[in-house]
Design a protein around this motif. Structure first.
Motif, PDB file in Angstrom:
ATOM      1  N   LYS A  66       0.804  -1.223   0.000  1.00  0.00           N
ATOM      2  CA  LYS A  66       0.000   0.000   0.000  1.00  0.00           C
ATOM      3  C   LYS A  66       0.836   1.272   0.000  1.00  0.00           C
ATOM      4  O   LYS A  66       0.300   2.365  -0.064  1.00  0.00           O
ATOM      5  N   ASN A  67       2.141   1.154   0.106  1.00  0.00           N
ATOM      6  CA  ASN A  67       2.970   2.343   0.237  1.00  0.00           C
ATOM      7  C   ASN A  67       4.344   2.063  -0.350  1.00  0.00           C
ATOM      8  O   ASN A  67       4.829   0.933  -0.304  1.00  0.00           O
ATOM      9  N   PHE A  68       4.986   3.093  -0.888  1.00  0.00           N
ATOM     10  CA  PHE A  68       6.321   2.898  -1.463  1.00  0.00           C
ATOM     11  C   PHE A  68       7.417   2.942  -0.402  1.00  0.00           C
ATOM     12  O   PHE A  68       8.589   2.798  -0.714  1.00  0.00           O
ATOM     13  N   VAL A  69       7.034   3.155   0.847  1.00  0.00           N
ATOM     14  CA  VAL A  69       7.989   3.081   1.957  1.00  0.00           C
ATOM     15  C   VAL A  69       7.562   1.933   2.862  1.00  0.00           C
ATOM     16  O   VAL A  69       6.491   1.988   3.463  1.00  0.00           O
ATOM     17  N   SER A  70       8.369   0.885   2.941  1.00  0.00           N
ATOM     18  CA  SER A  70       7.956  -0.273   3.728  1.00  0.00           C
ATOM     19  C   SER A  70       9.047  -0.702   4.702  1.00  0.00           C
ATOM     20  O   SER A  70       9.106  -0.223   5.828  1.00  0.00           O
ATOM     21  N   CYS A  71       9.941  -1.594   4.285  1.00  0.00           N
ATOM     22  CA  CYS A  71      10.883  -2.192   5.227  1.00  0.00           C
ATOM     23  C   CYS A  71      11.823  -1.152   5.836  1.00  0.00           C
ATOM     24  O   CYS A  71      12.251  -0.209   5.185  1.00  0.00           O
ATOM     25  N   SER A  72      12.160  -1.361   7.107  1.00  0.00           N
ATOM     26  CA  SER A  72      13.028  -0.446   7.828  1.00  0.00           C
ATOM     27  C   SER A  72      14.265  -1.178   8.327  1.00  0.00           C
ATOM     28  O   SER A  72      15.214  -1.390   7.592  1.00  0.00           O
ATOM     29  N   GLU A  73      14.259  -1.628   9.587  1.00  0.00           N
ATOM     30  CA  GLU A  73      15.443  -2.209  10.203  1.00  0.00           C
ATOM     31  C   GLU A  73      15.560  -3.708   9.942  1.00  0.00           C
ATOM     32  O   GLU A  73      14.565  -4.380   9.648  1.00  0.00           O
ATOM     33  N   LEU A  74      16.776  -4.230  10.061  1.00  0.00           N
ATOM     34  CA  LEU A  74      17.019  -5.667   9.999  1.00  0.00           C
ATOM     35  C   LEU A  74      18.069  -6.045  11.023  1.00  0.00           C
ATOM     36  O   LEU A  74      18.878  -5.215  11.442  1.00  0.00           O
ATOM     37  N   LEU A  75      18.042  -7.317  11.439  1.00  0.00           N
ATOM     38  CA  LEU A  75      18.971  -7.840  12.443  1.00  0.00           C
ATOM     39  C   LEU A  75      19.366  -9.254  12.086  1.00  0.00           C
ATOM     40  O   LEU A  75      18.571  -9.997  11.499  1.00  0.00           O
ATOM     41  N   ILE A  76      20.565  -9.646  12.466  1.00  0.00           N
ATOM     42  CA  ILE A  76      20.983 -11.040  12.395  1.00  0.00           C
ATOM     43  C   ILE A  76      21.094 -11.563  13.822  1.00  0.00           C
ATOM     44  O   ILE A  76      21.642 -10.900  14.702  1.00  0.00           O
ATOM     45  N   HIS A  77      20.563 -12.756  14.044  1.00  0.00           N
ATOM     46  CA  HIS A  77      20.618 -13.366  15.371  1.00  0.00           C
ATOM     47  C   HIS A  77      22.060 -13.657  15.754  1.00  0.00           C
ATOM     48  O   HIS A  77      22.903 -13.909  14.882  1.00  0.00           O
ATOM     49  N   PRO A  78      22.403 -13.619  17.060  1.00  0.00           N
ATOM     50  CA  PRO A  78      23.769 -13.939  17.475  1.00  0.00           C
ATOM     51  C   PRO A  78      24.292 -15.287  16.978  1.00  0.00           C
ATOM     52  O   PRO A  78      25.497 -15.447  16.814  1.00  0.00           O
ATOM     53  N   ASN A  79      23.392 -16.252  16.728  1.00  0.00           N
ATOM     54  CA  ASN A  79      23.873 -17.542  16.236  1.00  0.00           C
ATOM     55  C   ASN A  79      24.149 -17.548  14.735  1.00  0.00           C
ATOM     56  O   ASN A  79      24.623 -18.545  14.181  1.00  0.00           O
ATOM     57  N   GLY A  80      23.858 -16.435  14.057  1.00  0.00           N
ATOM     58  CA  GLY A  80      24.125 -16.334  12.623  1.00  0.00           C
ATOM     59  C   GLY A  80      23.178 -17.124  11.748  1.00  0.00           C
ATOM     60  O   GLY A  80      23.380 -17.209  10.531  1.00  0.00           O
ATOM     61  N   ARG A  81      22.124 -17.687  12.331  1.00  0.00           N
ATOM     62  CA  ARG A  81      21.232 -18.567  11.584  1.00  0.00           C
ATOM     63  C   ARG A  81      19.873 -17.952  11.263  1.00  0.00           C
ATOM     64  O   ARG A  81      19.055 -18.575  10.587  1.00  0.00           O
ATOM     65  N   LEU A  82      19.619 -16.746  11.749  1.00  0.00           N
ATOM     66  CA  LEU A  82      18.312 -16.114  11.555  1.00  0.00           C
ATOM     67  C   LEU A  82      18.477 -14.648  11.175  1.00  0.00           C
ATOM     68  O   LEU A  82      19.372 -13.964  11.674  1.00  0.00           O
ATOM     69  N   LEU A  83      17.592 -14.176  10.303  1.00  0.00           N
ATOM     70  CA  LEU A  83      17.511 -12.761   9.933  1.00  0.00           C
ATOM     71  C   LEU A  83      16.115 -12.262  10.272  1.00  0.00           C
ATOM     72  O   LEU A  83      15.128 -12.961  10.036  1.00  0.00           O
ATOM     73  N   PHE A  84      16.029 -11.041  10.817  1.00  0.00           N
ATOM     74  CA  PHE A  84      14.748 -10.418  11.153  1.00  0.00           C
ATOM     75  C   PHE A  84      14.631  -9.092  10.408  1.00  0.00           C
ATOM     76  O   PHE A  84      15.598  -8.322  10.345  1.00  0.00           O
ATOM     77  N   VAL A  85      13.433  -8.809   9.877  1.00  0.00           N
ATOM     78  CA  VAL A  85      13.186  -7.559   9.142  1.00  0.00           C
ATOM     79  C   VAL A  85      11.818  -7.021   9.536  1.00  0.00           C
ATOM     80  O   VAL A  85      10.841  -7.784   9.611  1.00  0.00           O
ATOM     81  N   VAL A  86      11.737  -5.699   9.791  1.00  0.00           N
ATOM     82  CA  VAL A  86      10.444  -5.080  10.072  1.00  0.00           C
ATOM     83  C   VAL A  86       9.904  -4.414   8.806  1.00  0.00           C
ATOM     84  O   VAL A  86      10.661  -3.875   7.997  1.00  0.00           O
ATOM     85  N   THR A  87       8.580  -4.481   8.650  1.00  0.00           N
ATOM     86  CA  THR A  87       7.908  -3.889   7.490  1.00  0.00           C
ATOM     87  C   THR A  87       6.839  -2.919   7.968  1.00  0.00           C
ATOM     88  O   THR A  87       5.861  -3.324   8.623  1.00  0.00           O
TER      89      THR A  87
END
Length: 404
Positions: free
Chosen positions: A295-316
Motif C-alpha cells: 500500500k505504500n512505497f515506503v515499507s521495510c526499515s530495520e534488519l537484524l541477524i541473530h547472534p547464532n548467525g542462523r536467523l535474519l529479522f526484518v520489520v515492514t
C-alpha cells in the motif's frame, strides 16, 4: 546493532563481531570476529549461566537505550534476562531530535545523531547503571539517518539521505568526536544506511529507490588507519527490481550481506568477494504474505541477524509486521520462517545479548509503544510478550550487558 546491529564484554548495530550490544549488526561473540566458531560462543554463554546459578546470584539485567525523537530524549531501560520484562529508568534529555545511535565496540560510549539540529553527540556510559554523561557534541552539515562505528571504534560513520553524503568522524580513546570530519564524501541521493565489512576494509552505502534515489549500493574501500574512503571497483552496484535497499548488514561468519528493501517489501542477500569487497546480488525474498497488496512505497526499515548467525529479522512498515528468515549456513540464502504483527509504523528492532528476546517500537501517532517477543533460536518463531509506552517517536533501540 540496530537491531546495524551491532555489531561478551568486549565484542558481543544489529550487528557477531563488534560490540556488547544488540541492534543491527551488534552480535554475540568476541571469538567470531577473530574466526572462532559459534560452538565456543554457545559454550561461553552457557558457562556464564552456570556460574551465576552456582554462586546463587541473579543474572544482571541488560541495559537498553531508545532514542525518542519528538520527545527529545534518550530513554534508558533494563531488561530481565530471565523473563524479558522491561523497566524504564531515568531518561536523558537530548535536544535536537535524537534518532540514529551506535555503541562503540567495547560498550564505553554511546553516539547519538540528531536530525533536527544536525549534530552528533558522544556520551560516556556508566557500565553498572547505564547512566549517560555527555562528552561532546559536534555540528554536522546535514541530518544523519544512520550512524555506526567501524570495527575498531575509532571512527563514527554516517549516512545523510537528503545531503547525498557519507561522513567519517574520528573518535579518540576518551570518546570525544573530532569536530572536523575525516570524510564528507558525496554519494548519490537517497543514501539511507552505512555498514563496514568484517575485515574493516570495505564500506557499503545502500540507496533507496524513491525521491530520485538510484536503487543500489555505493561501494568504498575503507582505510582503518586514517578513516579515508576511496571508491571500490565497481563503485556502485545497480539493482534492477526497484528493491530500494535501506539498511545493510554483513553476516558474522559468511561472505554475505543482507539489506532491508524499502520499496521492495523484501530482504535481499548479496555475495561479498572477499578479495575485492565487491557485492553481487543473489536473492530477494518478500517480507509480506504473497496475497498482501503493498500500500505504500515506503515499507521495510530495520534488519537484524541473530547472534547464532542462523536467523535474519526484518520489520515492514504499513504492513506493521516482523518477518524472520532462516539463513543457509553454506550459501547464505534465506528461507521464510515466521511473521508476527507489531506496532504501527514500526522502525527500530533490537535483540538482547543472547538473542532470546526481541524488541521493536512503533513511531506512529504521538504515543509510540515498545513491544517485546521471545525468539526460538532454532526455528525463528517469535512469541509476543508485552508492550510498553515508549513516547512520541521512538526511532532506535540498542541493548548491552551491564558490568556487574
Amino acid at each position: 546493532m540496530s537491531g546495524r546491529h551491532e555489531r561478551t564484554s568486549s565484542f558481543v548495530r544489529g550487528q557477531l563481531g563488534r560490540c556488547p550490544l544488540y541492534s543491527r549488526r551488534k552480535f554475540l561473540a568476541t571469538g567470531t570476529a577473530a574466526g572462532v566458531g559459534l560452538a565456543s560462543t554457545a559454550a561461553a554463554s552457557s558457562f556464564a549461566w552456570v556460574r551465576t546459578t552456582v554462586q546463587g546470584t541473579t543474572p544482571a539485567p541488560y541495559l537498553g537505550y531508545v532514542s525518542v525523537r519528538r520527545d527529545n530524549r534518550v530513554s534508558i531501560f533494563t531488561m530481565d534476562p530471565s523473563s524479558g520484562k522491561v523497566a524504564w529508568q531515568q531518561p536523558v534529555k537530548v535536544d535536537g531530535g535524537p534518532d540514529p545511535m551506535a555503541l562503540d565496540p567495547r560498550g564505553r560510549f554511546l553516539h547519538v545523531g540528531c536530525r533536527d539540529h544536525q549534530q552528533l553527540s558522544s556520551y560516556r556510559i556508566d557500565p553498572a547503571t547505564g547512566d549517560l554523561a555527555l562528552i561532546n557534541t559536534v555540528p554536522l552539515e546535514g541530518e544523519p539517518v544512520q550512524i555506526v562505528t567501524d570495527r575498531t571504534g575509532r571512527y563514527v560513520l554516517s549516512a545523510f539521505f537528503y545531503q547525498s553524503r557519507v561522513g567519517v568522524h574520528a573518535v579518540n580513546d576518551r570518546g570525544q568526536i573530532a569536530s572536523t570530519p575525516v570524510e564528507w564524501r558525496e554519494t548519490a541521493y537517497g543514501c539511507h544506511g552505512v555498514e563496514v565489512d568484517r575485515s574493516n576494509r570495505y564500506l557499503f552505502v545502500p540507496h533507496v529507490a524513491r525521491s530520485g534515489g538510484p536503487n543500489g549500493i555505493t561501494q568504498f574501500r575503507f582505510d582503518q588507519r586514517t578513516g579515508r574512503l576511496t571508491p571500490n571497483s565497481p563503485p556502485f552496484l545497480q539493482l534492477k527490481d526497484n528493491e530500494g535497499p535501506r539498511h545493510l548488514l554483513v553476516h558474522p561468519t559468511l561472505n554475505v550481506a543482507y539489506s532491508s528493501d524499502e520499496q521492495g517489501s523484501s530482504a535481499s542477500a548479496y555475495r561479498i568477494d572477499a578479495s575485492t569487497g565487491a557485492l553481487a546480488k543473489m536473492q530477494s525474498i518478500s517480507t509480506v504474505p504473497s496475497d498482501y497488496t503493498v500500500k505504500n512505497f515506503v515499507s521495510c526499515s530495520e534488519l537484524l541477524i541473530h547472534p547464532n548467525g542462523r536467523l535474519l529479522f526484518v520489520v515492514t512498515r504499513v504492513h506493521d509486521s516482523i518477518a524472520s528468515f532462516t539463513i543457509d549456513q553454506k550459501t547464505g540464502r534465506l528461507s521464510e520462517a515466521d511473521r508476527v504483527p507489531t506496532e504501527p509504523d514500526v522502525r527500530p528492532l533490537c535483540l538482547d545479548p543472547t538473542g532470546r528476546f526481541l524488541a521493536a517500537a512503533g513511531s506512529g501517532g504521538t504515543a509510540g509503544r515498545l513491544a517485546t517477543y521471545e525468539v526460538n533460536a532454532n526455528s525463528g518463531k517469535m512469541t509476543k510478550l508485552e508492550t510498553y509506552d515508549a513516547g512520541n517517536g521512538p526511532m532506535w533501540i540498542l541493548m548491552m550487558r551491564t558490568a556487574r
